[in-house]
Design a protein around this motif. Structure first.
Motif, short mmCIF file in Angstrom:
data_model
loop_
_atom_site.label_atom_id
_atom_site.label_comp_id
_atom_site.label_asym_id
_atom_site.label_seq_id
_atom_site.Cartn_x
_atom_site.Cartn_y
_atom_site.Cartn_z
N GLY A 92 0.84 -1.19 0.00
CA GLY A 92 0.00 0.00 0.00
C GLY A 92 0.87 1.24 0.00
N ALA A 93 0.70 2.12 -0.96
CA ALA A 93 1.54 3.31 -1.10
C ALA A 93 0.92 4.50 -0.39
CB ALA A 93 1.75 3.62 -2.58
N PRO A 100 6.32 1.86 1.50
CA PRO A 100 4.92 1.42 1.55
C PRO A 100 4.63 0.66 2.84
CG PRO A 100 6.18 -0.16 0.30
CD PRO A 100 7.17 0.87 0.80
N CYS A 101 3.37 0.42 3.09
CA CYS A 101 2.97 -0.56 4.10
C CYS A 101 2.68 -1.87 3.37
CB CYS A 101 1.76 -0.08 4.89
SG CYS A 101 0.26 0.14 3.91
N ILE A 102 2.61 -2.96 4.11
CA ILE A 102 2.40 -4.27 3.50
C ILE A 102 1.36 -5.04 4.31
CG2 ILE A 102 3.45 -6.52 2.99
CD1 ILE A 102 6.07 -5.09 2.48
N VAL A 103 0.41 -5.63 3.62
CA VAL A 103 -0.50 -6.60 4.22
C VAL A 103 -0.16 -7.95 3.60
CG1 VAL A 103 -2.90 -7.30 4.54
CG2 VAL A 103 -2.30 -4.87 4.54
N GLN A 104 0.23 -8.89 4.43
CA GLN A 104 0.69 -10.19 3.95
C GLN A 104 -0.22 -11.30 4.44
OE1 GLN A 104 2.29 -12.52 6.37
NE2 GLN A 104 2.26 -14.11 4.78
N PHE A 105 -0.50 -12.25 3.55
CA PHE A 105 -1.31 -13.42 3.90
C PHE A 105 -0.93 -14.55 2.97
CE2 PHE A 105 -3.60 -10.16 1.54
CZ PHE A 105 -3.84 -10.79 0.32
N ALA A 106 -1.37 -15.77 3.33
CA ALA A 106 -1.00 -16.95 2.55
C ALA A 106 -1.72 -16.97 1.21
CB ALA A 106 -1.33 -18.21 3.35
N PRO A 159 0.96 8.22 7.84
CA PRO A 159 1.21 9.49 7.15
C PRO A 159 0.14 9.88 6.15
CG PRO A 159 2.60 7.76 6.25
CD PRO A 159 1.90 7.16 7.43
N GLY A 160 -0.85 9.03 5.98
CA GLY A 160 -1.93 9.31 5.04
C GLY A 160 -2.72 8.03 4.79
N ALA A 161 -3.64 8.09 3.85
CA ALA A 161 -4.44 6.92 3.51
C ALA A 161 -3.66 6.06 2.52
CB ALA A 161 -5.78 7.34 2.91
N PRO A 162 -3.38 4.79 2.85
CA PRO A 162 -2.67 3.93 1.90
C PRO A 162 -3.59 3.51 0.75
CG PRO A 162 -3.28 2.67 3.85
CD PRO A 162 -3.67 4.10 4.12
N ARG A 163 -3.02 3.39 -0.42
CA ARG A 163 -3.77 2.94 -1.59
C ARG A 163 -3.07 1.74 -2.18
NH1 ARG A 163 -0.56 7.08 -3.20
NH2 ARG A 163 0.62 6.78 -5.13
N PHE A 164 -3.85 0.87 -2.82
CA PHE A 164 -3.30 -0.35 -3.42
C PHE A 164 -2.23 0.02 -4.43
CE2 PHE A 164 -3.08 -3.55 -6.70
CZ PHE A 164 -3.08 -4.74 -6.00
N ALA A 165 -1.06 -0.65 -4.34
CA ALA A 165 0.05 -0.38 -5.26
C ALA A 165 0.39 -1.59 -6.11
CB ALA A 165 1.28 0.10 -4.50
N ALA A 166 0.61 -2.75 -5.48
CA ALA A 166 1.04 -3.94 -6.23
C ALA A 166 0.94 -5.16 -5.34
CB ALA A 166 2.47 -3.76 -6.73
N MET A 174 11.38 -8.68 -2.75
CA MET A 174 10.61 -7.45 -2.59
C MET A 174 11.38 -6.51 -1.65
SD MET A 174 6.77 -6.88 -1.11
CE MET A 174 6.03 -5.26 -1.06
N GLN A 175 12.28 -5.73 -2.19
CA GLN A 175 13.11 -4.84 -1.39
C GLN A 175 12.50 -3.44 -1.42
OE1 GLN A 175 15.74 -6.27 0.16
NE2 GLN A 175 16.08 -4.41 1.35
N VAL A 176 11.46 -3.23 -0.61
CA VAL A 176 10.77 -1.95 -0.62
C VAL A 176 11.44 -0.92 0.27
CG1 VAL A 176 8.54 -2.93 -1.24
CG2 VAL A 176 9.20 -2.79 1.16
N VAL A 177 12.17 -1.36 1.29
CA VAL A 177 12.97 -0.48 2.14
C VAL A 177 14.32 -1.17 2.35
CG1 VAL A 177 10.98 0.54 3.31
CG2 VAL A 177 12.03 -1.51 4.25
N SER A 178 15.28 -0.46 2.91
CA SER A 178 16.60 -1.05 3.14
C SER A 178 16.50 -2.18 4.15
CB SER A 178 17.58 0.01 3.63
OG SER A 178 17.18 0.51 4.89
N ALA A 179 17.41 -3.14 4.03
CA ALA A 179 17.35 -4.34 4.86
C ALA A 179 17.47 -4.01 6.35
CB ALA A 179 18.46 -5.31 4.46
N SER A 180 18.22 -2.96 6.69
CA SER A 180 18.43 -2.62 8.10
C SER A 180 17.41 -1.63 8.65
CB SER A 180 19.83 -2.03 8.29
OG SER A 180 19.99 -0.86 7.50
N ALA A 181 16.47 -1.18 7.81
CA ALA A 181 15.47 -0.21 8.25
C ALA A 181 14.52 -0.85 9.26
CB ALA A 181 14.70 0.35 7.07
N ALA A 182 14.13 -0.09 10.26
CA ALA A 182 13.19 -0.59 11.28
C ALA A 182 11.77 -0.57 10.74
CB ALA A 182 13.29 0.24 12.55
N VAL A 183 11.03 -1.62 11.02
CA VAL A 183 9.63 -1.71 10.61
C VAL A 183 8.81 -2.20 11.81
CG1 VAL A 183 10.10 -2.12 8.17
CG2 VAL A 183 9.93 -4.08 9.73
#
Length: 305
Positions: A92-93, A100-106, A159-166, A174-183
């Protein structure tokens, strides 16, 4: 020897007791959220779980229940490594932000949703595979509503309303942020009818932490220039009424004795200096009010204000 052994045993027992009470601190991954912030996030993610459960139950016509396991702060690399090799990662962008944010499921759970939405009647999980274009369109429509629920539950910290991205399928690629970034990761147990599965929600800590601190009950109010001015006006200053200084030699000072008289160079008609700290702020004449000494301001030095 016996006393030394008893002392060593006591120290070892104290060290073990301290280790049991206080967990080791990992300096490579410092904690960024306090207990109040974690509780605030847990309440928000539980609200999202209720909304998402209701949405899935209404859309796929299978009773769905989500329960929050925990909320944690980890690096993105640790989050990616904790996921299955193939799974559904819906990004979600946010406007004006790259993370982005991520919603993950099987994947098999998502395929069951699709079967139910297309009129199928089965509770068995299909074999996991990537989505076809039609399945992807159905999942996208479903996730657009999910992101609306996510924003409704966590609007205060997002920071705002997330919208569907991909949709992505491999967390390692899926490297959306740096590996060492806190999430910030919320982990859920999901029940679809009689089937149990897992789901997660990931938020970039950089987009959440500042807003989360601002919404805390003990958060400091926003700084304004008037606050600084009020602080300056309330700062205590020591005022001194000072005569014109005189200069004498060190030997004369050493020879001073009780009863000696010093001729001051300050004229009787010249006001004294009113000094704040080391800065002359005004001139004043001495006076008396009752039993107290006073001074009357005669002039102020504008260039010192």
């Amino acid at each position: 020897m016996t006393a030394k052994t008893a002392t060593a045993d006591a120290r070892e027992a104290a060290a073990q007791d301290a280790s049991a009470r206080y967990p080791e601190y990992d300096f490579s991954r410092p904690a960024q959220l306090g207990r109040e912030s974690i509780r605030h996030l847990e309440a928000a993610f539980e609200s999202f779980a209720r909304l998402w459960s209701s949405q899935l139950t209404a859309k796929i016509r299978v009773r769905t229940h989500l329960s929050l396991d925990r909320v944690e702060v980890v690096t993105y690399e640790e989050y990616a490594e904790s996921l299955p090799a193939t799974t559904a990662l819906v990004a979600g962008a946010f406007d004006d932000r790259e993370e982005p944010c991520i919603v993950q499921f099987a994947l098999d759970s998502a395929l069951l949703w699709v079967v139910q939405m297309m009129g199928g009647r089965t509770s068995a999980l299909p074999e996991a595979r990537t989505f076809t274009p039609i399945e992807l369109a159905l999942v996208r429509h479903l996730m657009e509503g999910t992101f609306e629920h996510l924003h409704a539950s966590l609007a205060a910290v997002l920071p705002g309303a997330p919208r569907f991205a991909a949709v992505h399928y491999n967390p390692q690629y899926m490297q959306v942020v740096s590996a060492s970034a806190a999430v910030i990761v919320a982990r859920y147990a999901m029940r679809l009818g009689e089937t149990e599965t897992r789901a997660t929600v990931m938020l970039p800590a950089s987009a959440v932490v500042d807003r989360l601190a601002a919404t805390a009950p003990d958060a400091a109010p926003a700084h304004e220039p008037s606050h600084t001015l009020a602080q300056v006006h309330g700062a205590p200053l020591e005022l001194t009424l000072r005569l014109e200084p005189m200069t004498i030699g060190a030997g004369e000072v050493l020879d001073l004795a009780p009863g000696d008289l010093l001729r001051l160079p300050h004229p009787e008609t010249l006001p004294f200096e009113l000094v704040a700290g080391a800065t002359t702020v005004a001139r004043a004449t001495p006076g008396v009010r009752g039993s107290r000494l006073t001074c009357r301001i005669t002039t102020t030095l504008e260039d010192t204000h």
